[in-house]
Design a protein around this motif. Sequence first.
Motif, PDB file in Angstrom:
ATOM      1  N   CYS A 199      39.824  44.119  36.281  1.00 43.92           N
ATOM      2  CA  CYS A 199      39.977  42.703  36.387  1.00 43.92           C
ATOM      3  C   CYS A 199      41.400  42.537  36.065  1.00 43.92           C
ATOM      4  O   CYS A 199      42.072  41.319  36.851  1.00 43.92           O
ATOM      5  CB  CYS A 199      38.997  42.204  35.474  1.00 43.92           C
ATOM      6  N   LYS A 200      42.159  42.838  34.985  1.00 42.36           N
ATOM      7  CA  LYS A 200      43.451  42.810  34.750  1.00 42.36           C
ATOM      8  C   LYS A 200      44.271  43.097  35.656  1.00 42.36           C
ATOM      9  O   LYS A 200      45.409  42.293  36.247  1.00 42.36           O
ATOM     10  CB  LYS A 200      43.998  43.395  33.507  1.00 42.36           C
ATOM     11  N   HIS A 201      44.189  44.097  36.518  1.00 40.75           N
ATOM     12  CA  HIS A 201      44.925  44.466  37.551  1.00 40.75           C
ATOM     13  C   HIS A 201      45.180  43.597  38.748  1.00 40.75           C
ATOM     14  O   HIS A 201      46.038  43.143  38.856  1.00 40.75           O
ATOM     15  CB  HIS A 201      44.645  45.919  38.259  1.00 40.75           C
ATOM     16  N   LEU A 202      43.692  43.017  38.949  1.00 44.76           N
ATOM     17  CA  LEU A 202      43.790  42.046  40.122  1.00 44.76           C
ATOM     18  C   LEU A 202      44.306  40.602  39.659  1.00 44.76           C
ATOM     19  O   LEU A 202      44.956  40.163  40.518  1.00 44.76           O
ATOM     20  CB  LEU A 202      42.076  41.706  40.454  1.00 44.76           C
ATOM     21  N   ALA A 203      44.286  40.406  38.505  1.00 44.68           N
ATOM     22  CA  ALA A 203      44.905  39.317  37.863  1.00 44.68           C
ATOM     23  C   ALA A 203      46.513  39.335  38.144  1.00 44.68           C
ATOM     24  O   ALA A 203      47.117  38.270  38.532  1.00 44.68           O
ATOM     25  CB  ALA A 203      44.591  38.537  36.586  1.00 44.68           C
ATOM     26  N   TYR A 204      46.706  40.378  37.587  1.00 43.80           N
ATOM     27  CA  TYR A 204      48.358  40.597  37.889  1.00 43.80           C
ATOM     28  C   TYR A 204      49.025  40.713  39.065  1.00 43.80           C
ATOM     29  O   TYR A 204      49.841  40.436  39.654  1.00 43.80           O
ATOM     30  CB  TYR A 204      48.902  42.083  36.986  1.00 43.80           C
ATOM     31  N   VAL A 205      48.189  41.488  39.996  1.00 40.81           N
ATOM     32  CA  VAL A 205      48.389  41.393  41.504  1.00 40.81           C
ATOM     33  C   VAL A 205      48.550  39.811  41.846  1.00 40.81           C
ATOM     34  O   VAL A 205      49.466  39.451  42.774  1.00 40.81           O
ATOM     35  CB  VAL A 205      47.599  42.364  42.492  1.00 40.81           C
ATOM     36  N   SER A 206      47.237  39.158  41.501  1.00 38.85           N
ATOM     37  CA  SER A 206      47.488  37.645  42.027  1.00 38.85           C
ATOM     38  C   SER A 206      48.991  37.051  41.499  1.00 38.85           C
ATOM     39  O   SER A 206      49.266  36.422  42.248  1.00 38.85           O
ATOM     40  CB  SER A 206      46.319  37.063  41.649  1.00 38.85           C
ATOM     41  N   SER A 207      49.152  37.086  40.241  1.00 36.05           N
ATOM     42  CA  SER A 207      50.236  36.571  39.847  1.00 36.05           C
ATOM     43  C   SER A 207      51.512  36.919  40.487  1.00 36.05           C
ATOM     44  O   SER A 207      52.514  36.287  40.766  1.00 36.05           O
ATOM     45  CB  SER A 207      50.612  36.958  38.242  1.00 36.05           C
ATOM     46  N   THR A 208      51.580  38.315  40.820  1.00 33.93           N
ATOM     47  CA  THR A 208      52.523  38.906  41.763  1.00 33.93           C
ATOM     48  C   THR A 208      52.820  38.179  42.800  1.00 33.93           C
ATOM     49  O   THR A 208      54.068  37.809  43.198  1.00 33.93           O
ATOM     50  CB  THR A 208      52.598  40.237  41.659  1.00 33.93           C
TER      51      THR A 208
END
Length: 149
Positions: free
Chosen positions: A66-75
Amino acid sequence: MASEQQMEVYRQMRTSQDKYSYFLLAAVGAAIGFALNQTNGKQLSLSQIPLGLSVLLWGLSFYFGCKHLAYVSSTLFGNSELLLVQSGQHPKAGNHPQVMQAASEGIRDAIESNSDKASCFARWQFRLFVLGGVSYIGWHVWEMWLRVP
């Protein structure tokens, strides 16, 4: 400016990475559900420690995914903001060259940081998923060993 072929390759790569992350999240959810089902109607015992460890590792894998997907979204959000700044269409940066330069540098730094964090979380998502599987197999073998007459 990127060519249409480059954009298509990027879209396919992004879609593939997303599918992989969501696959791992679904697999972890199924693994946790299956592991919990294995203890249905059983008393708590020390032999279930590896099973508990499995669930813990899978839970951490889910969190890291979930954290990975959140950082991908932020990127991705940062990338869209950078495109607006570079085209002079960002509402706060406008088309002032020095403001555009400073905003672009700040956004690039944030994108790089978010991308690095997303990669780290993705690696740990997979590692923890595998370690949870190893722990589950260890628990299963131990349970079989305990039932040998």
